[in-house]
Design a protein around this motif. Structure first.
Motif, PDB file in Angstrom:
ATOM      1  N   GLY A 242       0.807  -1.213   0.000  1.00 25.39           N
ATOM      2  CA  GLY A 242       0.000   0.000   0.000  1.00 25.39           C
ATOM      3  C   GLY A 242       0.838   1.259   0.000  1.00 25.39           C
ATOM      4  O   GLY A 242       1.876   1.333   0.682  1.00 25.39           O
ATOM      5  N   SER A 243       0.421   2.244  -0.793  1.00 24.31           N
ATOM      6  CA  SER A 243       1.036   3.579  -0.816  1.00 24.31           C
ATOM      7  C   SER A 243       2.548   3.513  -0.985  1.00 24.31           C
ATOM      8  O   SER A 243       3.300   4.218  -0.300  1.00 24.31           O
ATOM      9  N   THR A 261      -5.164   4.516   0.262  1.00 21.27           N
ATOM     10  CA  THR A 261      -5.743   4.208   1.570  1.00 21.27           C
ATOM     11  C   THR A 261      -7.266   4.242   1.524  1.00 21.27           C
ATOM     12  O   THR A 261      -7.938   3.325   2.030  1.00 21.27           O
ATOM     13  N   CYS A 279       3.855   1.755   2.725  1.00 21.14           N
ATOM     14  CA  CYS A 279       3.110   2.891   3.291  1.00 21.14           C
ATOM     15  C   CYS A 279       3.980   4.149   3.333  1.00 21.14           C
ATOM     16  O   CYS A 279       4.127   4.800   4.380  1.00 21.14           O
ATOM     17  N   MET A 282       1.920   8.650   2.561  1.00 24.08           N
ATOM     18  CA  MET A 282       0.760   8.689   3.459  1.00 24.08           C
ATOM     19  C   MET A 282       0.468  10.134   3.858  1.00 24.08           C
ATOM     20  O   MET A 282       1.348  10.843   4.353  1.00 24.08           O
ATOM     21  N   ASP A 286      -4.528   9.678   5.923  1.00 30.61           N
ATOM     22  CA  ASP A 286      -4.205   8.246   5.825  1.00 30.61           C
ATOM     23  C   ASP A 286      -3.689   7.724   7.160  1.00 30.61           C
ATOM     24  O   ASP A 286      -4.091   6.640   7.626  1.00 30.61           O
ATOM     25  N   PHE A 290      -5.283   4.735   9.584  1.00 33.34           N
ATOM     26  CA  PHE A 290      -4.559   3.572  10.087  1.00 33.34           C
ATOM     27  C   PHE A 290      -4.623   3.524  11.618  1.00 33.34           C
ATOM     28  O   PHE A 290      -4.824   2.456  12.207  1.00 33.34           O
ATOM     29  N   VAL A 297       1.859  -1.699   9.691  1.00 31.24           N
ATOM     30  CA  VAL A 297       2.758  -1.325   8.603  1.00 31.24           C
ATOM     31  C   VAL A 297       4.035  -2.146   8.673  1.00 31.24           C
ATOM     32  O   VAL A 297       4.633  -2.292   9.744  1.00 31.24           O
ATOM     33  N   ALA A 312       9.148   6.387   4.223  1.00 33.17           N
ATOM     34  CA  ALA A 312       7.879   6.256   4.943  1.00 33.17           C
ATOM     35  C   ALA A 312       7.881   7.155   6.175  1.00 33.17           C
ATOM     36  O   ALA A 312       8.916   7.349   6.811  1.00 33.17           O
TER      37      ALA A 312
END
Length: 463
Positions: A242-243, A261, A279, A282, A286, A290, A297, A312
């Protein structure tokens, strides 16, 4: 699989970083293990024990060492061991486009040897719990997930494989070529069969299986939604990418009208039973999503740097209370194949962008141990050295040339060169001793992995 452990193992005279809720540390302490669980941890010598007897009581002098929980890897792709060093100067999408045609030729013997090599490399470097995200299943290739499970069982490493999938080929607007994907129904049926065949939910489990469609740009919305329903019906965890890149963000906005997200949330893919790899890109919203849902993550600093994906926002994730662990990622984007180097790389990367207090050495160690156990849903039994927890631990030698002048043992481990592993226990059993894997022949693993890598290269070239 390793032999039955002694009834009791007593480790004394070592520094101990428990990574418990209070970050308790002992400059010189003891650990007593009964069977596969920790009986006691504390300062000074151990309580009086029976005399050492072979197969019954083992005593270990930990002078010059630091004891920590075993490292927990939260993201990997074992099969990529066979394609290291390729597409060296590519970003993610170009890197995937170059390698998908090669990966689509893998078969069971290749995956077995790649898994053995990946697991051996990690175990030698202090990993006691490994995860793999396997999502490439060429037709007629054999039992690829079963090959990985067999390799982990033979090497004695605690294993969390996830049955990945891709059903969105290039003709339907996805990134992978059509010949590298399954149908939606095939993927769901095979995933359910894998969970039924292999998942062990017990507290002592050496094998837990997750559900893991690959990514928003390789998986249909239907597969994402139905996979989430399947995982929750079976009571297993969910994992995906993701991301990871700005290209992924652009893909999701163009195709779905929202960022990764929000899109994953709309398909049921946020929750405390979910963790996502990378991730990187973000937003504050986002991160809040989470944190609100407990989504975890897997942070992969070396891989993120290798493909220039970005950094990240780990300090912000931690400040929000989000579970964060470390991941090696596939060795085609992190050729070291080791997790202990990620402790140092995570700290350095985040200090580059966030200043000298962005991440501490103890936070880095926590990411690689308790943080990873939390991400995988194993924090009740793994990730810290406490009485009652499973006996997964590592003795790092810190009295040698590379570390002896660093007074703080945790700083020596995180900031210094890779520390030799004198002893690694998984479930109370010895897996590494004096820097060598004792559950398999390292040289044989290296030779057979090289042979399979060359075979894959020949097949991919059409020879």
């Amino acid at each position: 699989m390793t032999a039955t452990p002694p009834a009791r193992t007593v480790i004394e005279n070592c520094a101990i970083a428990t990574v418990d809720a209070h970050d308790t540390e002992h400059p010189s302490g003891h650990i007593v293990i009964a069977g596969n669980r920790i009986e006691s941890v504390g300062p000074g010598p151990a309580p009086e024990q029976p005399e050492p007897r072979e197969g019954v009581v083992r005593c270990v002098d930990g002078t010059g060492h630091l004891a920590t929980p075993g490292l927990v890897n939260t993201h990997h792709h074992f099969y990529q061991w066979l394609t290291r060093g390729l597409a060296q100067n590519s970003g993610l999408f170009d890197w995937l486009t170059a390698l998908y045609p090669v990966w689509a030729r893998i078969d069971e013997p290749m995956v077995y040897e790649a898994a053995r090599a990946s697991l051996a490399m990690m175990a030698r470097g202090g990993v006691t719990t490994a995860m793999d995200h396997h999502y490439v299943f060429p037709r007629g290739a054999g039992d690829l997930l079963g090959a990985e499970i067999r390799a982990a069982r033979e090497l004695g490493v605690r294993f969390h494989p996830t049955r990945g999938s891709m059903d969105l080929g290039a003709s339907a607007g996805g990134l992978p070529p059509d010949f590298a994907v399954e149908t939606t129904d095939e993927a769901l049926a095979a995933t359910e069969a894998a969970v039924d065949a292999h998942h062990d939910p017990s507290p002592d489990s050496m094998l837990r299986v997750g559900v893991a469609p690959c990514s928003p740009f390789s998986v249909s919305t239907e597969l994402l939604r139905e996979a989430a329903v399947l995982a929750r019906r079976k009571g297993v965890r969910l994992h995906t990418h993701g991301s990871e890149t700005v290209e992924e963000e652009r893909f999701c906005k163009e195709r779905f009208g929202m960022g990764p997200t929000d899109y994953l949330d709309s398909t049921g893919w946020l929750g405390d039973d979910v963790w996502m790899a990378h991730c990187i890109h973000m937003s504050d919203a986002d991160i809040a999503a989470f944190a609100r849902t407990g989504t975890g993550v897997a942070h992969c600093p070396s891989s993120n740097a290798r493909i220039a994906a970005g950094t990240a926002p780990v300090p912000a994730l931690l400040a929000a209370g989000i579970p964060v662990g470390l991941g090696v990622d596939g060795t085609a984007s992190n050729e070291t194949g080791e997790l202990h180097t990620e402790l140092r790389n995570a700290l350095l990367v985040h200090r580059l962008s966030g200043g000298p207090e962005a991440l501490t050495v103890r936070q880095a160690l926590r990411l690689g141990t308790y943080g990873g156990a939390r991400v995988l849903g194993r924090a009740d039994d793994l990730g810290s050295l406490e009485a009652g927890k499973l006996a997964d631990l590592v003795l790092w030698r810190l009295d040698g040339l590379g570390h002896s002048t660093v007074a703080d043992p945790v700083a020596a481990l995180v900031l210094g060169p890779p520390a030799p592993v004198t002893l690694s226990l998984v479930d109370g059993r010895t897996v590494v001793e004096d820097g060598r894997l004792i559950t398999a022949d390292e040289d044989g693993i290296a030779r057979r992995a090289r042979d399979e890598a060359r075979r894959l290269a020949r097949i991919a070239a059409g020879d």
